[in-house]
Design an enzyme around this catalytic site. Structure first.
Site, short mmCIF file in Angstrom:
data_model
loop_
_atom_site.label_atom_id
_atom_site.label_comp_id
_atom_site.label_asym_id
_atom_site.label_seq_id
_atom_site.Cartn_x
_atom_site.Cartn_y
_atom_site.Cartn_z
N HIS A 99 43.55 35.61 41.62
CA HIS A 99 44.08 34.53 42.46
C HIS A 99 45.12 33.65 41.78
O HIS A 99 45.73 32.81 42.43
CB HIS A 99 42.92 33.64 42.97
CG HIS A 99 43.12 33.21 44.40
ND1 HIS A 99 42.08 32.74 45.18
CD2 HIS A 99 44.22 33.15 45.16
CE1 HIS A 99 42.54 32.41 46.38
NE2 HIS A 99 43.84 32.67 46.40
N ASP A 122 37.92 30.84 50.17
CA ASP A 122 37.46 31.12 48.81
C ASP A 122 36.02 30.63 48.64
O ASP A 122 35.60 29.66 49.26
CB ASP A 122 38.37 30.36 47.82
CG ASP A 122 38.42 30.99 46.44
OD1 ASP A 122 39.52 31.03 45.87
OD2 ASP A 122 37.36 31.44 45.96
N HIS A 124 35.16 29.71 45.68
CA HIS A 124 35.20 28.92 44.49
C HIS A 124 35.77 27.56 44.68
O HIS A 124 36.48 27.32 45.63
CB HIS A 124 35.98 29.64 43.43
CG HIS A 124 35.14 30.71 42.93
ND1 HIS A 124 35.34 31.99 43.30
CD2 HIS A 124 34.01 30.67 42.21
CE1 HIS A 124 34.38 32.72 42.77
NE2 HIS A 124 33.56 31.94 42.12
N ASP A 127 39.77 26.73 43.18
CA ASP A 127 40.84 27.07 42.23
C ASP A 127 41.75 25.89 42.00
O ASP A 127 42.96 26.05 41.89
CB ASP A 127 41.64 28.26 42.76
CG ASP A 127 40.71 29.42 43.09
OD1 ASP A 127 41.20 30.45 43.58
OD2 ASP A 127 39.51 29.29 42.88
N HIS A 140 43.13 31.80 37.11
CA HIS A 140 42.82 32.07 38.53
C HIS A 140 41.98 30.92 39.10
O HIS A 140 41.76 30.86 40.31
CB HIS A 140 42.14 33.42 38.74
CG HIS A 140 40.72 33.49 38.28
ND1 HIS A 140 39.83 34.39 38.82
CD2 HIS A 140 40.03 32.78 37.34
CE1 HIS A 140 38.65 34.25 38.22
NE2 HIS A 140 38.75 33.28 37.33
N ASP A 227 40.74 34.95 49.30
CA ASP A 227 40.05 35.49 48.14
C ASP A 227 38.82 36.21 48.68
O ASP A 227 37.96 35.59 49.30
CB ASP A 227 39.63 34.33 47.23
CG ASP A 227 38.98 34.79 45.94
OD1 ASP A 227 39.12 34.06 44.93
OD2 ASP A 227 38.35 35.86 45.93
N ASP A 229 36.23 37.02 47.50
CA ASP A 229 34.91 36.53 47.08
C ASP A 229 34.41 35.40 47.98
O ASP A 229 33.31 34.89 47.80
CB ASP A 229 34.88 36.13 45.60
CG ASP A 229 35.69 34.90 45.27
OD1 ASP A 229 36.21 34.82 44.13
OD2 ASP A 229 35.83 33.99 46.11
N GLU A 272 41.63 39.37 44.53
CA GLU A 272 40.38 39.51 43.79
C GLU A 272 39.55 40.74 44.16
O GLU A 272 38.36 40.77 43.91
CB GLU A 272 39.53 38.22 43.86
CG GLU A 272 40.23 36.98 43.28
CD GLU A 272 40.18 36.89 41.74
OE1 GLU A 272 39.60 37.77 41.11
OE2 GLU A 272 40.72 35.90 41.21
N1 LIG Z 1 36.01 27.45 38.88
C1 LIG Z 1 35.79 28.61 37.94
C2 LIG Z 1 35.87 29.90 38.73
C3 LIG Z 1 37.28 30.24 39.13
C4 LIG Z 1 37.34 31.31 40.20
C5 LIG Z 1 38.56 31.73 40.63
B1 LIG Z 1 38.76 32.65 41.88
O1 LIG Z 1 38.38 31.89 43.08
O2 LIG Z 1 40.16 32.97 42.03
O3 LIG Z 1 37.94 33.84 41.86
C6 LIG Z 1 36.83 28.56 36.83
O4 LIG Z 1 37.68 27.67 36.89
O5 LIG Z 1 36.77 29.42 35.96
MN LIG Z 2 40.19 32.30 44.32
MN LIG Z 3 37.01 32.87 44.32
#
Ligand SMILES: N[C@@H](CC/C=C/[B-](O)(O)O)C(=O)O
Ligand SMILES: [Mn+2]
Ligand SMILES: [Mn+2]
Ligand SMILES: [Mn+2]
Length: 303
Positions: A99, A122, A124, A127, A140, A227, A229, A272
């Site tokens: 991402h 997402d 998460h 991001d 990411h 994303d 996920d 992702e």
């Molecule tokens: N917040 C976590 C997880 C990040 C996740 C990123 B993704 O949403 O792009 O999978 C970090 O900063 O490492």
């Molecule tokens: Mn993401």
């Molecule tokens: Mn994510």
């Protein structure tokens, strides 16, 4: 009308190998023909081998940022590609890759559409970690902090000009938010529909509220950054940072269908997908869902 497909074989925004093969697997599964069958003129310049070439041999961390040069080189080139397609009024469909590439895609779209709004789907922490708030140093987890200008001038990302304001951004699907990110969300007043809201209101109402927030008169071009996920791991297992309790197959598709219905979609990221994770059936399942989501965002309907 034309969709320009960009395959970004890049994994440098996170530590797990394999996500750079996401574009290849999605295209191998037949995505380009599927879009043609939907009536789209499909432009694919086979761009994904070029991105790998932009990864330097040495890429030491800068502060907490891991692989900063790689991420900067790839996203800068990507922003130019996306902007060129957007200038031609092609819909830019960017296949990831992790991402972090959204630093490039959204910079590119925003260069052409200055009244852009972004729907960020997402699991998460959105991001939106800044380069100081991030624990992992994996970029990411940070793309939006760059796009919102939260990091100030940071080498080697001097080329990124802040192109988003908090009111043009909305999240759907959140369920794994780092503490610093919760703070940033509150301070910036960013609208976020977590899985709690999805449960409470239902996806239909959530998407309507999300659009009402960032696109009240349905006049603004939409950039959908999806994303995989965000989906429940039982729906899309082949991804690097799975978090249980995610969007169902239908909820994920509903978001794409509803965005397509606005007629305002100008760019989509599908990121992702990591073919190296999960078993063969998990990979097939994830790639199948990815292609299906893209088709729905590009107008495929059930009836
Ligand atoms: N917040 C976590 C997880 C990040 C996740 C990123 B993704 O949403 O792009 O999978 C970090 O900063 O490492
Ligand atoms: Mn993401
Ligand atoms: Mn994510
Ligand atoms: Mn053209």
């Amino acid at each position: 009308n034309t969709v320009s497909v960009i395959g970004v074989d890049f994994s440098g925004g996170q530590p797990k190998a394999g996500v750079d093969q996401g574009p290849f697997q999605l295209i191998q599964f037949g995505l380009l023909d599927q879009l043609k069958e939907l009536g789209w003129e499909v432009e694919f310049d086979g761009s994904f081998p070029n991105y790998k070439k932009l990864v330097p041999a040495q890429d030491p961390a800068i502060g907490k940022m891991k692989q900063p040069k790689s991420v900067s080189n790839v996203t800068r080139a990507l922003s130019q590609h996306v902007a060129a397609y957007a200038k031609q009024r092609h819909l830019a469909l960017t296949l990831g890759g992790d991402h972090s590439i959204a630093i490039g895609t959204i910079s590119g779209t925003a260069e052409v559409y200055d009244d852009l709004c972004v729907i960020w789907v997402d699991a998460h922490a959105q991001d939106i970690n800044t380069i100081d708030s991030t624990d992992s140093g994996n970029l990411h987890g940070c793309p939006l902090s760059f796009l919102l200008g939260l990091n100030g001038e940071v080498h080697p990302f001097e080329w990124v000009s802040p192109c988003l304001t908090p009111d043009r951004l909305v999240y759907i699907g959140l369920r794994d938010v780092d503490a610093p990110e919760k703070k940033i969300l509150r301070e910036l007043g960013i609208k976020a529909f977590s899985m709690h809201e999805v449960d409470r209101y239902g996806i239909g109402k959530v998407v309507e509220m999300a659009l009402d927030h960032v696109n009240p008169n349905r006049t603004r071009p939409i950039h959908l950054s999806f994303d995989v996920d965000a989906l429940d791991p039982t729906v899309a297992p082949a991804t690097g940072t799975p978090v249980r309790g995610g969007l169902s197959f239908r909820e994920g598709h509903y978001i794409c269908e509803a965005v397509a219905e606005t007629g305002l979609l100008v760019a989509m990221d599908l990121v992702e997908v990591n073919p190296a994770l999960g078993d063969d059936s998990g990979l097939l399942q994830t790639v199948t869902v990815g292609c299906s989501l893209a088709r729905c965002a590009l107008g495929e309907t059930l009836l």
